[in-house]
Motif scaffolding. Structure first.
Motif, PDB file in Angstrom:
ATOM      1  N   HIS A 182      -4.150   7.826   4.692  1.00  0.00           N
ATOM      2  CA  HIS A 182      -4.761   7.785   3.977  1.00  0.00           C
ATOM      3  C   HIS A 182      -3.550   6.604   2.312  1.00  0.00           C
ATOM      4  O   HIS A 182      -2.639   7.012   2.704  1.00  0.00           O
ATOM      5  CB  HIS A 182      -4.914   8.873   3.046  1.00  0.00           C
ATOM      6  CG  HIS A 182      -6.204   9.083   3.628  1.00  0.00           C
ATOM      7  ND1 HIS A 182      -7.052  10.553   2.576  1.00  0.00           N
ATOM      8  CD2 HIS A 182      -6.970   9.172   4.598  1.00  0.00           C
ATOM      9  CE1 HIS A 182      -7.800  10.505   3.457  1.00  0.00           C
ATOM     10  NE2 HIS A 182      -8.309  10.647   4.096  1.00  0.00           N
ATOM     11  N   TYR A 183      -3.963   5.392   2.651  1.00  0.00           N
ATOM     12  CA  TYR A 183      -3.519   4.243   1.607  1.00  0.00           C
ATOM     13  C   TYR A 183      -3.463   3.896   0.351  1.00  0.00           C
ATOM     14  O   TYR A 183      -4.858   4.289   0.346  1.00  0.00           O
ATOM     15  CB  TYR A 183      -3.017   3.218   2.545  1.00  0.00           C
ATOM     16  CG  TYR A 183      -1.575   3.630   3.777  1.00  0.00           C
ATOM     17  CD1 TYR A 183      -0.359   3.420   2.913  1.00  0.00           C
ATOM     18  CD2 TYR A 183      -2.200   3.712   5.044  1.00  0.00           C
ATOM     19  CE1 TYR A 183       1.044   3.606   3.633  1.00  0.00           C
ATOM     20  CE2 TYR A 183      -0.984   4.299   5.501  1.00  0.00           C
ATOM     21  CZ  TYR A 183       0.806   3.960   5.114  1.00  0.00           C
ATOM     22  OH  TYR A 183       1.505   4.273   6.487  1.00  0.00           O
ATOM     23  N   GLN A 184      -3.296   3.874  -0.697  1.00  0.00           N
ATOM     24  CA  GLN A 184      -4.342   3.259  -1.651  1.00  0.00           C
ATOM     25  C   GLN A 184      -2.643   2.197  -2.407  1.00  0.00           C
ATOM     26  O   GLN A 184      -1.576   2.147  -1.919  1.00  0.00           O
ATOM     27  CB  GLN A 184      -3.949   4.081  -2.915  1.00  0.00           C
ATOM     28  CG  GLN A 184      -5.106   5.472  -2.576  1.00  0.00           C
ATOM     29  CD  GLN A 184      -5.411   6.778  -3.464  1.00  0.00           C
ATOM     30  OE1 GLN A 184      -4.351   7.208  -4.533  1.00  0.00           O
ATOM     31  NE2 GLN A 184      -6.270   7.248  -3.578  1.00  0.00           N
ATOM     32  N   ARG A 185      -3.780   1.539  -3.469  1.00  0.00           N
ATOM     33  CA  ARG A 185      -2.837   0.756  -4.159  1.00  0.00           C
ATOM     34  C   ARG A 185      -3.250   1.573  -5.434  1.00  0.00           C
ATOM     35  O   ARG A 185      -3.178   2.133  -6.019  1.00  0.00           O
ATOM     36  CB  ARG A 185      -3.682  -0.815  -4.517  1.00  0.00           C
ATOM     37  CG  ARG A 185      -3.934  -1.491  -3.226  1.00  0.00           C
ATOM     38  CD  ARG A 185      -4.796  -2.339  -3.940  1.00  0.00           C
ATOM     39  NE  ARG A 185      -4.367  -4.122  -2.633  1.00  0.00           N
ATOM     40  CZ  ARG A 185      -4.973  -5.269  -2.776  1.00  0.00           C
ATOM     41  NH1 ARG A 185      -5.666  -5.302  -3.990  1.00  0.00           N
ATOM     42  NH2 ARG A 185      -4.669  -6.053  -2.251  1.00  0.00           N
ATOM     43  N   THR A 189      -5.361   2.990  -8.227  1.00  0.00           N
ATOM     44  CA  THR A 189      -6.361   2.381  -8.434  1.00  0.00           C
ATOM     45  C   THR A 189      -6.947   4.132  -7.169  1.00  0.00           C
ATOM     46  O   THR A 189      -5.663   4.903  -6.998  1.00  0.00           O
ATOM     47  CB  THR A 189      -7.169   2.112  -6.763  1.00  0.00           C
ATOM     48  OG1 THR A 189      -6.306   1.456  -5.329  1.00  0.00           O
ATOM     49  CG2 THR A 189      -6.390   0.027  -7.376  1.00  0.00           C
ATOM     50  N   THR A 190      -7.780   4.851  -7.537  1.00  0.00           N
ATOM     51  CA  THR A 190      -8.534   5.697  -6.296  1.00  0.00           C
ATOM     52  C   THR A 190      -9.010   5.452  -5.634  1.00  0.00           C
ATOM     53  O   THR A 190      -9.099   6.213  -4.088  1.00  0.00           O
ATOM     54  CB  THR A 190      -9.403   6.754  -7.317  1.00  0.00           C
ATOM     55  OG1 THR A 190     -10.372   6.131  -7.555  1.00  0.00           O
ATOM     56  CG2 THR A 190      -8.533   7.271  -8.713  1.00  0.00           C
ATOM     57  N   ASP A 191      -9.217   4.175  -4.791  1.00  0.00           N
ATOM     58  CA  ASP A 191     -10.065   3.886  -3.599  1.00  0.00           C
ATOM     59  C   ASP A 191      -8.647   4.032  -2.490  1.00  0.00           C
ATOM     60  O   ASP A 191      -7.782   3.554  -2.483  1.00  0.00           O
ATOM     61  CB  ASP A 191     -10.057   2.285  -3.362  1.00  0.00           C
ATOM     62  CG  ASP A 191     -10.948   2.061  -4.348  1.00  0.00           C
ATOM     63  OD1 ASP A 191     -12.328   3.026  -5.114  1.00  0.00           O
ATOM     64  OD2 ASP A 191     -10.474   1.027  -5.406  1.00  0.00           O
ATOM     65  N   THR A 192      -9.399   4.521  -1.665  1.00  0.00           N
ATOM     66  CA  THR A 192      -8.275   4.916  -0.043  1.00  0.00           C
ATOM     67  C   THR A 192      -8.884   4.079   0.655  1.00  0.00           C
ATOM     68  O   THR A 192     -10.398   4.045   1.255  1.00  0.00           O
ATOM     69  CB  THR A 192      -8.785   6.510  -0.094  1.00  0.00           C
ATOM     70  OG1 THR A 192      -8.344   6.960  -1.255  1.00  0.00           O
ATOM     71  CG2 THR A 192      -7.893   6.986   1.133  1.00  0.00           C
ATOM     72  N   LEU A 235       0.674  -0.842   0.181  1.00  0.00           N
ATOM     73  CA  LEU A 235      -0.445   0.173  -0.327  1.00  0.00           C
ATOM     74  C   LEU A 235       0.540   1.000  -0.118  1.00  0.00           C
ATOM     75  O   LEU A 235       1.489   1.157   0.892  1.00  0.00           O
ATOM     76  CB  LEU A 235      -0.917  -0.240   1.138  1.00  0.00           C
ATOM     77  CG  LEU A 235      -1.714  -1.212   1.192  1.00  0.00           C
ATOM     78  CD1 LEU A 235      -2.686  -1.181   2.823  1.00  0.00           C
ATOM     79  CD2 LEU A 235      -3.361  -1.543   0.428  1.00  0.00           C
TER      80      LEU A 235
END
Length: 85
Positions: free
Chosen positions: A35-38, A41-44, A17
């Protein structure tokens, strides 16, 4: 407090992440909020640690949590609890 922060950040890194932001929230004075993301992706994934209350949580918003976020939560929980014991 610093140890818990390091454990959380290491666990997220181990799960590939990427840190998007690290700050605090007015509602929880002295907390650390990530806040982390893959990648791609824009999902948090949000994580909050509030040391004065000895609490850490990952909020799931109804209808907004993507499947990867739900999957990662259990992995993070195990990783964080295992390193903190």
């Amino acid at each position: 407090q610093e140890r818990i922060e390091e454990i959380i950040e290491a666990a997220c890194k181990a799960l590939d992440l990427h840190l998007v932001s690290k700050n605090t929230l007015q509602k929880f004075p002295g907390c650390v909020h990530w806040h982390y993301q893959r990648i791609k992706t824009t999902d948090t994934l949000e994580i909050t640690y509030w040391p004065t209350q000895n609490r850490c949580w990952i909020p799931l918003r109804n209808g907004r949590a993507k499947p990867w976020v739900v999957e990662v939560i259990e992995q993070l929980k195990a990783e964080i609890e295992g390193k903190n014991s």
